[in-house]
Scaffold this motif. Sequence first.
Motif, PDB file in Angstrom:
ATOM      1  N   GLU A 235     -14.284  35.122 -20.151  1.00 34.65           N
ATOM      2  CA  GLU A 235     -15.237  35.538 -19.127  1.00 34.65           C
ATOM      3  C   GLU A 235     -16.553  34.764 -19.232  1.00 34.65           C
ATOM      4  O   GLU A 235     -17.176  34.447 -18.214  1.00 34.65           O
ATOM      5  N   GLN A 236     -16.952  34.452 -20.456  1.00 35.98           N
ATOM      6  CA  GLN A 236     -18.293  33.893 -20.651  1.00 35.98           C
ATOM      7  C   GLN A 236     -18.424  32.443 -20.200  1.00 35.98           C
ATOM      8  O   GLN A 236     -19.442  32.065 -19.586  1.00 35.98           O
ATOM      9  N   LEU A 237     -17.430  31.616 -20.483  1.00 32.33           N
ATOM     10  CA  LEU A 237     -17.581  30.189 -20.224  1.00 32.33           C
ATOM     11  C   LEU A 237     -17.851  29.880 -18.751  1.00 32.33           C
ATOM     12  O   LEU A 237     -18.786  29.116 -18.433  1.00 32.33           O
ATOM     13  N   PRO A 238     -17.090  30.449 -17.797  1.00 29.88           N
ATOM     14  CA  PRO A 238     -17.420  30.182 -16.386  1.00 29.88           C
ATOM     15  C   PRO A 238     -18.791  30.703 -15.986  1.00 29.88           C
ATOM     16  O   PRO A 238     -19.454  30.104 -15.134  1.00 29.88           O
ATOM     17  N   LEU A 239     -19.226  31.822 -16.603  1.00 27.23           N
ATOM     18  CA  LEU A 239     -20.561  32.330 -16.290  1.00 27.23           C
ATOM     19  C   LEU A 239     -21.647  31.345 -16.740  1.00 27.23           C
ATOM     20  O   LEU A 239     -22.605  31.074 -16.010  1.00 27.23           O
ATOM     21  N   LEU A 240     -21.498  30.818 -17.965  1.00 25.23           N
ATOM     22  CA  LEU A 240     -22.512  29.923 -18.515  1.00 25.23           C
ATOM     23  C   LEU A 240     -22.761  28.718 -17.621  1.00 25.23           C
ATOM     24  O   LEU A 240     -23.908  28.271 -17.474  1.00 25.23           O
ATOM     25  N   PHE A 241     -21.698  28.185 -17.040  1.00 26.60           N
ATOM     26  CA  PHE A 241     -21.824  26.977 -16.231  1.00 26.60           C
ATOM     27  C   PHE A 241     -21.808  27.279 -14.732  1.00 26.60           C
ATOM     28  O   PHE A 241     -21.714  26.361 -13.914  1.00 26.60           O
ATOM     29  N   GLY A 242     -21.927  28.544 -14.380  1.00 20.61           N
ATOM     30  CA  GLY A 242     -21.894  28.932 -12.982  1.00 20.61           C
ATOM     31  C   GLY A 242     -23.263  28.850 -12.321  1.00 20.61           C
ATOM     32  O   GLY A 242     -24.310  28.839 -12.989  1.00 20.61           O
ATOM     33  N   PRO A 243     -23.296  28.832 -10.998  1.00 22.67           N
ATOM     34  CA  PRO A 243     -24.565  28.673 -10.277  1.00 22.67           C
ATOM     35  C   PRO A 243     -25.517  29.852 -10.414  1.00 22.67           C
ATOM     36  O   PRO A 243     -26.734  29.666 -10.408  1.00 22.67           O
ATOM     37  N   ASN A 244     -24.987  31.076 -10.546  1.00 22.55           N
ATOM     38  CA  ASN A 244     -25.896  32.218 -10.627  1.00 22.55           C
ATOM     39  C   ASN A 244     -26.567  32.311 -11.992  1.00 22.55           C
ATOM     40  O   ASN A 244     -27.739  32.726 -12.083  1.00 22.55           O
ATOM     41  N   ALA A 245     -25.880  31.923 -13.055  1.00 17.47           N
ATOM     42  CA  ALA A 245     -26.541  31.877 -14.359  1.00 17.47           C
ATOM     43  C   ALA A 245     -27.615  30.797 -14.364  1.00 17.47           C
ATOM     44  O   ALA A 245     -28.680  30.979 -14.961  1.00 17.47           O
ATOM     45  N   ALA A 246     -27.352  29.674 -13.691  1.00 15.84           N
ATOM     46  CA  ALA A 246     -28.369  28.624 -13.591  1.00 15.84           C
ATOM     47  C   ALA A 246     -29.599  29.133 -12.856  1.00 15.84           C
ATOM     48  O   ALA A 246     -30.745  28.830 -13.226  1.00 15.84           O
ATOM     49  N   ARG A 247     -29.384  29.907 -11.810  1.00 19.97           N
ATOM     50  CA  ARG A 247     -30.511  30.483 -11.072  1.00 19.97           C
ATOM     51  C   ARG A 247     -31.281  31.478 -11.939  1.00 19.97           C
ATOM     52  O   ARG A 247     -32.520  31.563 -11.853  1.00 19.97           O
ATOM     53  N   ALA A 248     -30.572  32.248 -12.761  1.00 21.46           N
ATOM     54  CA  ALA A 248     -31.249  33.190 -13.647  1.00 21.46           C
ATOM     55  C   ALA A 248     -32.110  32.447 -14.668  1.00 21.46           C
ATOM     56  O   ALA A 248     -33.257  32.841 -14.936  1.00 21.46           O
ATOM     57  N   ARG A 249     -31.577  31.360 -15.233  1.00 21.34           N
ATOM     58  CA  ARG A 249     -32.353  30.588 -16.213  1.00 21.34           C
ATOM     59  C   ARG A 249     -33.592  29.975 -15.571  1.00 21.34           C
ATOM     60  O   ARG A 249     -34.695  30.011 -16.142  1.00 21.34           O
TER      61      ARG A 249
END
Length: 269
Positions: A235-249
Amino acid sequence: MPRHITTTISDGIAHVRLARPDKLNALTLEMLDDLAAVAHGLRSDRRLRAVVISGEGDSFCAGLDFGSAMKKPSGIVSRFVPRPWRGTNTFQEAPWAFRRLPVPVIAAVSGHCLGGGLQIALAADFRITHPDATWSVLEGRWGIIPDMSGVQALSELVGIDVAKQLTMTADKITGTRADELGLATEVADDPVAAALALAERLATRSPDALAATKRLFDGTWHRSPRHTFARERREQLPLLFGPNAARARAANARKAEPEFLPRQRRLVP
């Protein structure tokens, strides 16, 4: 059009209401069909962020309307047949389809929360109850057992002894006691307002992370550590490189609130 079920969507939050207040929102067979259909329809909305389920009037749901249902024995039999691709029949799918939604589901409980109504509430991810609401696994008073996904839900929330006692006695308990036992998540004088407030808080988080969290916990809660650890990684790997995690960072770096994209397509099995 759904019969005695109403749904409104505002700012990504769906409010599903059982709308038969003159009958304490007791369930007809058609309402079971419509609950499942509503959940299936919401599943395809990638802009959806959360769902609140409540009852119109003074009660959440008084359970199955036996007077109505028993007039249609063929309707009961047809809805009792399971669909192999889902593993549920209509009675079970009406609550459990909401558990399978990729967004948080919150039940706002006032008044009666009995039998099938209780099982609908238990299928939600969170339950906010009025302290004086009446909860009961009421099927025992009718000489039957809970069969609308309630046994599975009870096993996730309370010990087996408590689940057996509630089911065998069919005792009625208050919302306060339901909270003490772990059936409810919290107590509030205005459960609908509290549920909507929680939904609004959840809507500020990444919809991808919320969906992954729901899948992760629901898919591992009674599994081995090895299974859970593997699922965490998937579950974590796609989240880390996903667009919404990038927006959160990026938003955190600016000390701003992130503006998330609609929920992304699921990238893990």
